[in-house]
Design a protein around this motif. Sequence first.
Motif, PDB file in Angstrom:
ATOM      1  N   LEU A 116      43.794  27.155  37.742  1.00 55.31           N
ATOM      2  CA  LEU A 116      44.440  27.967  36.723  1.00 55.31           C
ATOM      3  C   LEU A 116      44.500  27.168  35.423  1.00 55.31           C
ATOM      4  N   PRO A 117      44.579  27.825  34.273  1.00 56.17           N
ATOM      5  CA  PRO A 117      44.636  27.096  33.008  1.00 56.17           C
ATOM      6  C   PRO A 117      45.939  26.306  32.873  1.00 56.17           C
ATOM      7  N   ALA A 118      45.958  25.356  31.953  1.00 51.70           N
ATOM      8  CA  ALA A 118      47.122  24.489  31.744  1.00 51.70           C
ATOM      9  C   ALA A 118      48.392  25.284  31.427  1.00 51.70           C
ATOM     10  N   THR A 119      48.248  26.482  30.888  1.00 55.58           N
ATOM     11  CA  THR A 119      49.428  27.288  30.562  1.00 55.58           C
ATOM     12  C   THR A 119      50.155  27.783  31.806  1.00 55.58           C
ATOM     13  N   ALA A 120      49.575  27.623  32.986  1.00 50.17           N
ATOM     14  CA  ALA A 120      50.259  27.970  34.237  1.00 50.17           C
ATOM     15  C   ALA A 120      51.109  26.809  34.745  1.00 50.17           C
ATOM     16  N   GLU A 121      50.999  25.660  34.095  1.00 47.51           N
ATOM     17  CA  GLU A 121      51.775  24.483  34.483  1.00 47.51           C
ATOM     18  C   GLU A 121      53.170  24.562  33.872  1.00 47.51           C
ATOM     19  N   GLY A 122      54.150  24.052  34.581  1.00 50.93           N
ATOM     20  CA  GLY A 122      55.497  23.931  34.036  1.00 50.93           C
ATOM     21  C   GLY A 122      56.210  25.242  33.768  1.00 50.93           C
ATOM     22  N   VAL A 123      55.881  26.293  34.517  1.00 52.85           N
ATOM     23  CA  VAL A 123      56.570  27.573  34.341  1.00 52.85           C
ATOM     24  C   VAL A 123      57.533  27.783  35.514  1.00 52.85           C
ATOM     25  N   SER A 124      58.608  28.506  35.263  1.00 57.19           N
ATOM     26  CA  SER A 124      59.629  28.685  36.296  1.00 57.19           C
ATOM     27  C   SER A 124      59.402  29.918  37.160  1.00 57.19           C
ATOM     28  N   ASN A 125      58.487  30.797  36.758  1.00 64.56           N
ATOM     29  CA  ASN A 125      58.297  32.030  37.521  1.00 64.56           C
ATOM     30  C   ASN A 125      56.833  32.454  37.505  1.00 64.56           C
ATOM     31  N   LEU A 126      55.986  31.631  38.115  1.00 55.39           N
ATOM     32  CA  LEU A 126      54.568  31.963  38.210  1.00 55.39           C
ATOM     33  C   LEU A 126      54.412  33.167  39.123  1.00 55.39           C
ATOM     34  N   ARG A 127      53.670  34.172  38.655  1.00 57.19           N
ATOM     35  CA  ARG A 127      53.416  35.372  39.448  1.00 57.19           C
ATOM     36  C   ARG A 127      51.917  35.511  39.640  1.00 57.19           C
ATOM     37  N   LEU A 128      51.536  36.087  40.762  1.00 61.78           N
ATOM     38  CA  LEU A 128      50.129  36.276  41.092  1.00 61.78           C
ATOM     39  C   LEU A 128      49.896  37.741  41.409  1.00 61.78           C
ATOM     40  N   ARG A 129      48.705  38.249  41.032  1.00 62.51           N
ATOM     41  CA  ARG A 129      48.435  39.669  41.272  1.00 62.51           C
ATOM     42  C   ARG A 129      46.956  39.882  41.573  1.00 62.51           C
ATOM     43  N   TRP A 130      46.699  40.727  42.567  1.00 62.21           N
ATOM     44  CA  TRP A 130      45.357  41.155  42.930  1.00 62.21           C
ATOM     45  C   TRP A 130      45.281  42.658  42.698  1.00 62.21           C
ATOM     46  N   SER A 131      44.130  43.151  42.254  1.00 61.38           N
ATOM     47  CA  SER A 131      43.977  44.591  42.074  1.00 61.38           C
ATOM     48  C   SER A 131      42.533  44.995  42.323  1.00 61.38           C
ATOM     49  N   TYR A 132      42.368  46.270  42.606  1.00 57.75           N
ATOM     50  CA  TYR A 132      41.040  46.852  42.743  1.00 57.75           C
ATOM     51  C   TYR A 132      41.145  48.325  42.408  1.00 57.75           C
ATOM     52  N   THR A 133      40.047  48.897  41.979  1.00 60.24           N
ATOM     53  CA  THR A 133      39.989  50.326  41.739  1.00 60.24           C
ATOM     54  C   THR A 133      39.273  50.958  42.925  1.00 60.24           C
ATOM     55  N   GLN A 134      39.964  51.857  43.569  1.00 61.55           N
ATOM     56  CA  GLN A 134      39.438  52.490  44.772  1.00 61.55           C
ATOM     57  C   GLN A 134      38.193  53.315  44.435  1.00 61.55           C
ATOM     58  N   ILE A 135      37.232  53.307  45.337  1.00 57.04           N
ATOM     59  CA  ILE A 135      36.049  54.152  45.198  1.00 57.04           C
ATOM     60  C   ILE A 135      36.024  55.115  46.372  1.00 57.04           C
ATOM     61  N   SER A 136      35.363  56.233  46.194  1.00 60.06           N
ATOM     62  CA  SER A 136      35.245  57.194  47.288  1.00 60.06           C
ATOM     63  C   SER A 136      34.480  56.568  48.440  1.00 60.06           C
ATOM     64  N   GLY A 137      34.923  56.842  49.629  1.00 58.61           N
ATOM     65  CA  GLY A 137      34.225  56.317  50.796  1.00 58.61           C
ATOM     66  C   GLY A 137      35.133  55.455  51.623  1.00 58.61           C
TER      67      GLY A 137
END
Length: 182
Positions: free
Chosen positions: A147-168
């Motif tokens: 992760l970039p340096a801006t993710a260092e030293g934070v008190s509430n790091l959050r992570l997120r995964w996403s996808y756009t559903q396709i038919s099938g």
Amino acid sequence: MKKIFLMTLLIAGIVFRGWAQTTIYSENFGTGTVFPAGWTATYGTNTWCPSTGSPSSGYTGASGGTNIVATNGSGLNTYYLTYSNALSTIGYTSITVIWGGRRTSTFSNGVIFEWSSDGSSWNPVTYIQVNSNSAWALVNAGVLIQLPATAEGVSNLRLRWSYTQISGSGTYRLDDLTVQGV
């Protein structure tokens, strides 16, 4: 000579300490079918759900048991899986992330990974996705995602995964998340 030896030991100690990774957070989703604390999913009916089907295997650290599954269908919506349980990176540098993934051959969707320090501004992270071949593997070809340096030293790091559903059909599974720092 004694000074040179001591200086060499000091430098070696600094270098060694600088590369030592410490696990800040890890999640293997246990053996049940509920989200652990801090984990949420949007539109979670058949998407980003805890599942005991297809336990993780085949890579170092695979825990088996429960994983999180994303499913295609006909909804064509974007679905999110979020970890937001006040993960502190204060005192750590070089924040890295890795997880195991499994993608069936009919799940051709991209899975976006992002991080945030405030939950409203999300930063996408480039990584190598697992192949669509129904086998479990570590994402990013097993190399820790930096992760970039801006993710260092934070008190509430959050992570997120996403996808756009396709038919099938088709599923994507996620397990064994590890966040490390120096």
